[in-house]
Design a protein around this motif. Structure first.
Motif, PDB file in Angstrom:
ATOM      1  N   LYS A  14     -31.125   1.951  29.831  1.00 46.12           N
ATOM      2  CA  LYS A  14     -30.733   3.290  29.396  1.00 46.12           C
ATOM      3  C   LYS A  14     -29.543   3.802  30.203  1.00 46.12           C
ATOM      4  CE  LYS A  14     -32.582   7.965  28.759  1.00 46.12           C
ATOM      5  NZ  LYS A  14     -33.786   8.837  28.909  1.00 46.12           N
ATOM      6  N   GLU A  15     -29.592   3.585  31.525  1.00 44.07           N
ATOM      7  CA  GLU A  15     -28.523   4.075  32.400  1.00 44.07           C
ATOM      8  C   GLU A  15     -27.176   3.470  32.047  1.00 44.07           C
ATOM      9  OE1 GLU A  15     -27.216   3.884  37.144  1.00 44.07           O
ATOM     10  OE2 GLU A  15     -29.213   3.175  36.513  1.00 44.07           O
ATOM     11  N   HIS A  16     -27.156   2.184  31.766  1.00 41.36           N
ATOM     12  CA  HIS A  16     -25.884   1.483  31.540  1.00 41.36           C
ATOM     13  C   HIS A  16     -25.579   1.240  30.063  1.00 41.36           C
ATOM     14  CE1 HIS A  16     -25.109   0.648  35.797  1.00 41.36           C
ATOM     15  NE2 HIS A  16     -26.402   0.456  35.911  1.00 41.36           N
ATOM     16  N   LYS A  17     -26.484   1.687  29.180  1.00 38.81           N
ATOM     17  CA  LYS A  17     -26.289   1.489  27.736  1.00 38.81           C
ATOM     18  C   LYS A  17     -26.035   0.012  27.420  1.00 38.81           C
ATOM     19  CE  LYS A  17     -24.588   6.179  26.831  1.00 38.81           C
ATOM     20  NZ  LYS A  17     -24.911   6.707  28.166  1.00 38.81           N
ATOM     21  N   ALA A  18     -26.856  -0.827  28.021  1.00 38.41           N
ATOM     22  CA  ALA A  18     -26.722  -2.272  27.834  1.00 38.41           C
ATOM     23  C   ALA A  18     -27.288  -2.699  26.489  1.00 38.41           C
ATOM     24  CB  ALA A  18     -27.440  -3.013  28.956  1.00 38.41           C
ATOM     25  N   ASP A  19     -26.815  -3.839  25.976  1.00 41.70           N
ATOM     26  CA  ASP A  19     -27.294  -4.316  24.670  1.00 41.70           C
ATOM     27  C   ASP A  19     -28.143  -5.579  24.754  1.00 41.70           C
ATOM     28  OD1 ASP A  19     -25.306  -6.221  25.156  1.00 41.70           O
ATOM     29  OD2 ASP A  19     -23.871  -5.270  23.800  1.00 41.70           O
ATOM     30  N   ALA A  20     -28.406  -6.078  25.965  1.00 45.49           N
ATOM     31  CA  ALA A  20     -29.275  -7.249  26.109  1.00 45.49           C
ATOM     32  C   ALA A  20     -29.744  -7.364  27.560  1.00 45.49           C
ATOM     33  CB  ALA A  20     -28.550  -8.525  25.692  1.00 45.49           C
ATOM     34  N   LEU A  21     -30.864  -8.042  27.734  1.00 45.83           N
ATOM     35  CA  LEU A  21     -31.401  -8.305  29.065  1.00 45.83           C
ATOM     36  C   LEU A  21     -31.528  -9.803  29.257  1.00 45.83           C
ATOM     37  CD1 LEU A  21     -32.827  -7.381  31.739  1.00 45.83           C
ATOM     38  CD2 LEU A  21     -34.978  -7.473  30.457  1.00 45.83           C
ATOM     39  N   VAL A  22     -30.900 -10.304  30.304  1.00 46.93           N
ATOM     40  CA  VAL A  22     -30.965 -11.734  30.631  1.00 46.93           C
ATOM     41  C   VAL A  22     -32.177 -11.992  31.517  1.00 46.93           C
ATOM     42  CG1 VAL A  22     -29.813 -13.655  31.807  1.00 46.93           C
ATOM     43  CG2 VAL A  22     -28.466 -12.031  30.459  1.00 46.93           C
ATOM     44  N   LEU A  23     -33.066 -12.860  31.056  1.00 44.96           N
ATOM     45  CA  LEU A  23     -34.194 -13.297  31.879  1.00 44.96           C
ATOM     46  C   LEU A  23     -33.679 -14.443  32.742  1.00 44.96           C
ATOM     47  CD1 LEU A  23     -37.078 -13.194  29.241  1.00 44.96           C
ATOM     48  CD2 LEU A  23     -36.237 -11.382  30.745  1.00 44.96           C
ATOM     49  N   GLY A  24     -33.030 -14.049  33.845  1.00 46.45           N
ATOM     50  CA  GLY A  24     -32.315 -14.990  34.685  1.00 46.45           C
ATOM     51  C   GLY A  24     -33.159 -15.660  35.746  1.00 46.45           C
ATOM     52  N   CYS A  25     -34.427 -15.811  35.459  1.00 45.63           N
ATOM     53  CA  CYS A  25     -35.335 -16.630  36.252  1.00 45.63           C
ATOM     54  C   CYS A  25     -36.239 -17.309  35.244  1.00 45.63           C
ATOM     55  CB  CYS A  25     -36.149 -15.787  37.234  1.00 45.63           C
ATOM     56  SG  CYS A  25     -37.464 -16.712  38.052  1.00 45.63           S
ATOM     57  N   LEU A  57     -24.640  -6.835  29.615  1.00 50.70           N
ATOM     58  CA  LEU A  57     -25.935  -7.449  29.886  1.00 50.70           C
ATOM     59  C   LEU A  57     -26.524  -6.929  31.186  1.00 50.70           C
ATOM     60  CD1 LEU A  57     -24.969 -11.210  29.320  1.00 50.70           C
ATOM     61  CD2 LEU A  57     -25.702  -9.564  27.586  1.00 50.70           C
ATOM     62  N   ILE A  58     -27.837  -6.757  31.208  1.00 47.98           N
ATOM     63  CA  ILE A  58     -28.571  -6.548  32.449  1.00 47.98           C
ATOM     64  C   ILE A  58     -29.155  -7.896  32.849  1.00 47.98           C
ATOM     65  CG2 ILE A  58     -30.449  -5.328  33.594  1.00 47.98           C
ATOM     66  CD1 ILE A  58     -28.118  -3.541  32.622  1.00 47.98           C
ATOM     67  N   VAL A  59     -29.031  -8.257  34.110  1.00 44.13           N
ATOM     68  CA  VAL A  59     -29.510  -9.562  34.581  1.00 44.13           C
ATOM     69  C   VAL A  59     -30.662  -9.382  35.561  1.00 44.13           C
ATOM     70  CG1 VAL A  59     -28.907 -11.715  35.750  1.00 44.13           C
ATOM     71  CG2 VAL A  59     -27.213 -10.577  34.301  1.00 44.13           C
ATOM     72  N   PHE A  60     -31.815  -9.906  35.202  1.00 44.21           N
ATOM     73  CA  PHE A  60     -32.965  -9.980  36.097  1.00 44.21           C
ATOM     74  C   PHE A  60     -33.087 -11.414  36.604  1.00 44.21           C
ATOM     75  CE2 PHE A  60     -35.950  -6.308  34.569  1.00 44.21           C
ATOM     76  CZ  PHE A  60     -34.972  -5.394  34.905  1.00 44.21           C
ATOM     77  N   GLY A  61     -33.552 -11.566  37.835  1.00 48.54           N
ATOM     78  CA  GLY A  61     -33.761 -12.897  38.394  1.00 48.54           C
ATOM     79  C   GLY A  61     -34.326 -12.773  39.793  1.00 48.54           C
ATOM     80  N   THR A  62     -34.303 -13.861  40.541  1.00 49.03           N
ATOM     81  CA  THR A  62     -34.695 -13.776  41.940  1.00 49.03           C
ATOM     82  C   THR A  62     -33.682 -12.920  42.692  1.00 49.03           C
ATOM     83  OG1 THR A  62     -33.414 -15.711  42.667  1.00 49.03           O
ATOM     84  CG2 THR A  62     -35.650 -16.120  41.825  1.00 49.03           C
ATOM     85  N   GLY A  63     -34.078 -12.473  43.873  1.00 51.22           N
ATOM     86  CA  GLY A  63     -33.135 -11.717  44.695  1.00 51.22           C
ATOM     87  C   GLY A  63     -31.882 -12.518  44.974  1.00 51.22           C
TER      88      GLY A  63
END
Length: 235
Positions: A191-202, A125-131
């Motif tokens: 693309k860089e990490h070949k991730a299969d999902a993105l977490v909208l962590g905010c 997973l890629i995790v996006f959120g606040t800093g």
């Protein structure tokens, strides 16, 4: 029926989404989509001051930050709440401390997101959120317990995302130029990490990132959290 105590205000837009989402999901589950007068779930909301919470997080005063939410849980308990939830990802940096002091059960957004990712078979997973969220390591630690690798953007990318969340997304403002920045970061890191999902962590990120924007599944932590709250409420 159990009464929910919801901690909101950090920020207020996500609190609106939770209130609307919980009531709409309740109607669908209980009334198969048909509204019946008076049949919305019992709930009390403790709305905190975002400016105070943000200042404590910025100073990394995690003891004071946790105390803010611990006191809010106590207020909800005194108001008759049978269980609680916090309508914000960043607060879950100190969730274990809050939970340990809570007189009522708490439904955690990170644990529920990890459970959902596991159930869907995601591995990376890629995790996006606040800093604050992205550098805390909380998703990496929790996801690892479910056999899932969680990856956050680099420091420069984290700062770009954080500066879009505050102040604009927190105020419900979505600029197309900022949406492009977030989506470009998402495409590059997926693309860089070949991730299969993105977490909208905010809880405000769904304002800017939609299902059709990227080639991987989005894990909307707000929607996942609301489903878990309803499961507990109706159990």
């Amino acid at each position: 029926m159990k009464k929910l105590g919801l901690i909101g205000g950090v920020g207020y837009m996500s609190t609106l989404d939770y209130y609307k989402g919980i009531n709409e999901a309740y109607q669908k589950r209980v009334n198969t989509g048909q509204f019946k007068s008076g049949e919305n779930p019992p709930m009390t909301i403790e709305s905190l001051n975002l400016a105070i919470a943000y200042e404590l997080a910025q100073k990394e005063d995690w003891k004071g930050f946790a105390r803010l939410f611990i006191d809010a849980v106590d207020t909800l308990h005194d108001a008759g709440a049978d269980f609680g939830a916090i309508a914000a990802n960043t607060a879950h940096i100190v969730f274990d401390e809050i939970k340990a002091s809570s007189p009522i059960p708490l439904i955690g957004i990170v644990d529920e997101t990890c459970k959902k990712a596991k159930a869907k078979g995601h591995k990376k997973l890629i995790v996006f959120g606040t800093g604050f969220t992205m550098k805390s390591g909380m998703y990496e630690v929790k996801c690892a317990k479910y056999g899932i690798e969680a990856i956050v953007p680099n420091k420069a990318q984290q700062q770009l995302i954080h500066n879009i969340i505050f102040p604009n997304l927190e105020g419900g403002i979505v600029l197309e130029s900022e949406r492009k920045v977030i989506l470009d970061i998402g495409r590059d890191i997926i693309k860089e990490h070949k991730a299969d999902a993105l977490v909208l962590g905010c809880t405000e990120l769904p304002l800017a990132i939609k299902d059709e924007d990227l080639d991987v599944e989005l894990l909307d932590t707000t929607a996942i959290h609301i489903d878990a709250i309803l499961d507990y409420l109706l159990d």
